[in-house]
Structure formats: C-alpha cells, structure tokens
Design an enzyme around this catalytic site. Structure first.
Site, PDB file in Angstrom:
ATOM      1  N   ASP A  26      42.582  33.600  29.349  1.00 20.78           N
ATOM      2  CA  ASP A  26      43.761  32.906  29.862  1.00 20.78           C
ATOM      3  C   ASP A  26      44.997  33.342  29.070  1.00 20.78           C
ATOM      4  OD1 ASP A  26      45.237  31.121  31.448  1.00 20.78           O
ATOM      5  OD2 ASP A  26      45.047  29.521  29.959  1.00 20.78           O
ATOM      6  N   HIS A  32      45.207  24.598  25.014  1.00 19.91           N
ATOM      7  CA  HIS A  32      44.154  23.994  25.829  1.00 19.91           C
ATOM      8  C   HIS A  32      43.661  22.716  25.159  1.00 19.91           C
ATOM      9  CE1 HIS A  32      43.135  28.267  27.521  1.00 19.91           C
ATOM     10  NE2 HIS A  32      44.139  27.706  28.165  1.00 19.91           N
ATOM     11  N   MET A  47      39.152  31.467  23.133  1.00 26.14           N
ATOM     12  CA  MET A  47      38.090  32.154  23.861  1.00 26.14           C
ATOM     13  C   MET A  47      38.540  32.430  25.288  1.00 26.14           C
ATOM     14  SD  MET A  47      34.118  30.982  24.232  1.00 26.14           S
ATOM     15  CE  MET A  47      32.875  32.071  24.926  1.00 26.14           C
ATOM     16  N   SER A  57      44.170  28.519  22.323  1.00 26.13           N
ATOM     17  CA  SER A  57      43.043  27.662  22.719  1.00 26.13           C
ATOM     18  C   SER A  57      42.209  27.305  21.494  1.00 26.13           C
ATOM     19  CB  SER A  57      42.208  28.369  23.796  1.00 26.13           C
ATOM     20  OG  SER A  57      41.198  27.515  24.282  1.00 26.13           O
ATOM     21  N   THR A  58      40.950  27.725  21.449  1.00 29.46           N
ATOM     22  CA  THR A  58      40.061  27.351  20.348  1.00 29.46           C
ATOM     23  C   THR A  58      40.625  27.808  19.004  1.00 29.46           C
ATOM     24  OG1 THR A  58      38.225  27.741  21.870  1.00 29.46           O
ATOM     25  CG2 THR A  58      37.677  27.422  19.551  1.00 29.46           C
TER      26      THR A  58
END
Length: 366
Positions: free
Chosen positions: A307, A211, A304, A185-186
């Site tokens: 997930d 993401h 973050m 993600s991030t």
C-alpha cells in the site's frame, strides 16, 4: 521442523479464544500452539513452548496485558498483536501497549463478537503475518528511545487515475504552499513518533496515513500532540494543511488532499478498503499527486505489503520529491521495498534522517 508461525492466544474470554483459535488454525502457515485465559497461565505454557507471535487482550484478571507485555519484552522480545475493545478506554490502553513494544492492533466489539471476528478474519490473519516478520530488535530500539481474506482492491477500483497525477501543471506550480505526505503501517506508530517529535513549528504541513483501526487514530494523534512541538490532530473533513501541523487520517475512513486556490485541505471519505486498508496510503498519495504535484514531498515508511507504492510512484511522476525509509531501520521492510522496486524513490534514508529531510525540504521551498 515446521515453518509455521507458532501463535499463542491470551484472552480471558472463552469465546474469543475459541473463535480466534479456529480462524487462525484455518491458515496453513499458522499453528495455534496454545490458548490461555490470563498471563499467568500463558507464562506456564510458554516455558515449554515459546510462540512466534502472541495475540493478547489488554484487560484481564490477575495480570493486565500491559504488565505482561512489558515482562515478555524484558525476558524475550516477541511480536505481540493487541486484541482490544473498540472503545476510548481500549484505544488509550492500546497506545500504552504500542509504546511498550506491541507490533500492531486488531479490534473486537463488546457485542456480536463471534460474528465480528469471523467477518474480520482477514485483518486478524494479516496482523499475525505482519507481526511474524517484524524486526523486534529494531522495534525495541525505537520503543526504548524518547476465514478467507477479503479481496485486495487496487486503487484504480476505488479512485480513478487522473492525468494530473502524471503531469505537474503550471497552475499547481504557482502556489507557495507545500505539503509532506507520509504513509506507514507495521512499526509506524513508533517510527512516526521518532520523526514528528524532532520537527519544529516551522515544518511544512503534513498529512499522514498510518494503518490503524477506527477510534485508535484519535488516541494516537492526541498522544503525539502532547509530546511534539508541532500540532498533531486526527483529521476532520475540511481541515487545512498548514505549516506546523500534522493531520492523521481517521481509522476506518480514507483521507485525500484537495486544493482550493493556493491552499490545501483534506477531505475525509467513506469508500471500500484499498489494498485491504482503510485508510489507504495509495488513496492519499494519488490525491497529492493530482492536486500538489511538484509542491509535495512523499515519504513511505515501515510496513508490510505494498500500500502506497503505486501512489508514491504517481507523486514521483508528478514532480514530487520522494524518499523511502531504509531496510535497516524498518520494523517491516515491505512498503518501502515495493516503492523502490517501482522506481518511485529519489532517496533512501534511515529513520533518524527523515525529520531532517522534512525540515530541509521546507527551507528549500520557502
């Protein structure tokens, strides 16, 4: 001394500035300290009160967002959330922004802007919170190298668990096909570039959930495809998972792996967000646990939240090898940390060692 996240909104649209300021200000942990119509005005305001996070448009008068972003990163690296239009042009520009050091992207449509922003308040708020805890030193190192938040649905509410996720059947062990499943993600766009550009064409087939909003994954995959030796594609329904190919889940839809005989392919599906994400890493990992078991290699990287943590535990329990990116090389050590806490990880590796681990996995299972 306030512990609030100081945010500046920079956008040439008065409506966007007004709505974003109102939405973000509702959060007790966020303080919108200023809003500016372009980067020139923004710099004037920042000289007296520097923000913790900047929410930035990319198409503005006098100075475009990319130029402004690069200037910020050269003066005082600061987490930047790109607020971009949901168009091909917006996606392409946003890829430049991520390459220049932006942390993440949120989207805005051309029409119905106020309603859209209010409906997607949770995404915007989470993006700001993620950016606020990002390790900018690490992000810079990688880029220099070649309203109420919606309910958080869990994986069981969207995709039922299966016994196969916890046992590796003899049928699964007969295939010679292997696959690598990656969730991030991030900070993941930059991290994935570091991994995928180091892989050879003989690397095992890879499926990825990063993401990212709808339309942006196509531009992301296309950019990677141009700089990688392996083929990188935005996944389409029915695409086969084969050596030398990486399939990126399309933004706004989930991706799962299916097995037909001894071969694996992906299925793209519409379903509610899981862990507030669509695509969700948990959806991908659960499907891999179910259909691939010990023939899979799971990797959870910077991001973050949690997930993917439960999904990679299911992969681990099904006999898959699993690794997590280490804290030192993560932009945000959230997802890997949660997976480690669940006892789902065999090895913790720095980012620079992950490509080698993938290659080694492929050689061990030929």
């Amino acid at each position: 001394m306030s512990d609030k996240i100081k945010v500046m909104v920079v956008d040439d649209s008065a409506v966007v500035r007004q709505v974003l300021t109102a939405l973000l200000s509702k959060e007790s942990c966020i303080d919108v300290i200023a809003a500016a119509s372009d980067p020139i005005f923004a710099m004037d305001k920042m000289n007296s009160n520097w923000p913790d996070v900047i929410v930035l448009d990319v198409e503005m008068p006098r100075m475009d967002g990319i130029t402004f972003l690069k200037k910020i990163m050269s003066i005082r690296p600061t987490p930047v959330v790109i607020c971009s239009t949901l168009t091909e042009k917006g996606a392409a520009t946003s890829m430049q922004a991520l390459a220049a050091g932006a942390v993440t992207i949120v989207t805005k449509p051309k029409a119905g802007l106020k309603t859209f922003l209010e409906m997607d308040a949770g995404d915007i708020i989470q993006a700001v919170k993620s950016a606020a805890v990002a390790d900018m030193r690490r992000l810079r190192a990688m880029t220099n190298m070649p309203t109420a938040i919606p309910p958080k649905l869990k994986i069981d509410e969207v995709m039922p668990a299966h016994e196969a996720a916890h046992t590796s059947s003899s049928a699964m062990s007969t295939t010679t096909d292997q696959l690598v499943a990656i969730g991030t993600s991030t900070g993941g766009t930059q991290a994935l570039e570091q991994v995928l550009t180091r892989l050879s064409r003989t690397a095992p087939g890879i499926v990825i959930v990063q993401h990212m909003p709808e339309k942006f994954t196509a531009a992301f995959a296309d950019r990677l495809n141009k700089i990688c030796e392996i083929e990188v594609l935005e996944a389409q329904n029915g695409d086969r998972v084969i050596p030398g190919r990486a399939l990126v889940a399309p933004g706004g839809r989930h991706m799962q792996v299916k097995r037909s005989g001894a071969q694996y392919h992906v299925e793209i599906l519409d379903a509610p967000p899981v862990n507030r994400h669509r695509p969700s890493v948990d959806v991908l990992f659960r499907s891999v646990a179910k259909c691939a078991g010990r023939n899979a290699f799971g990797i959870i990287m910077t991001g973050m939240g949690d997930d993917g943590a439960h999904g990679i535990r299911e992969m681990h329990e099904a006999g898959a090898e699993t690794i997590a990116q280490d804290e030192k090389t993560c932009v945000v050590y959230g997802m890997p940390k949660e997976a480690v806490k669940l006892g789902a990880i065999d090895k913790i590796l720095p980012l620079e060692s992950i490509a080698g681990a993938i290659e080694q996995y492929g050689k061990q299972h030929v």
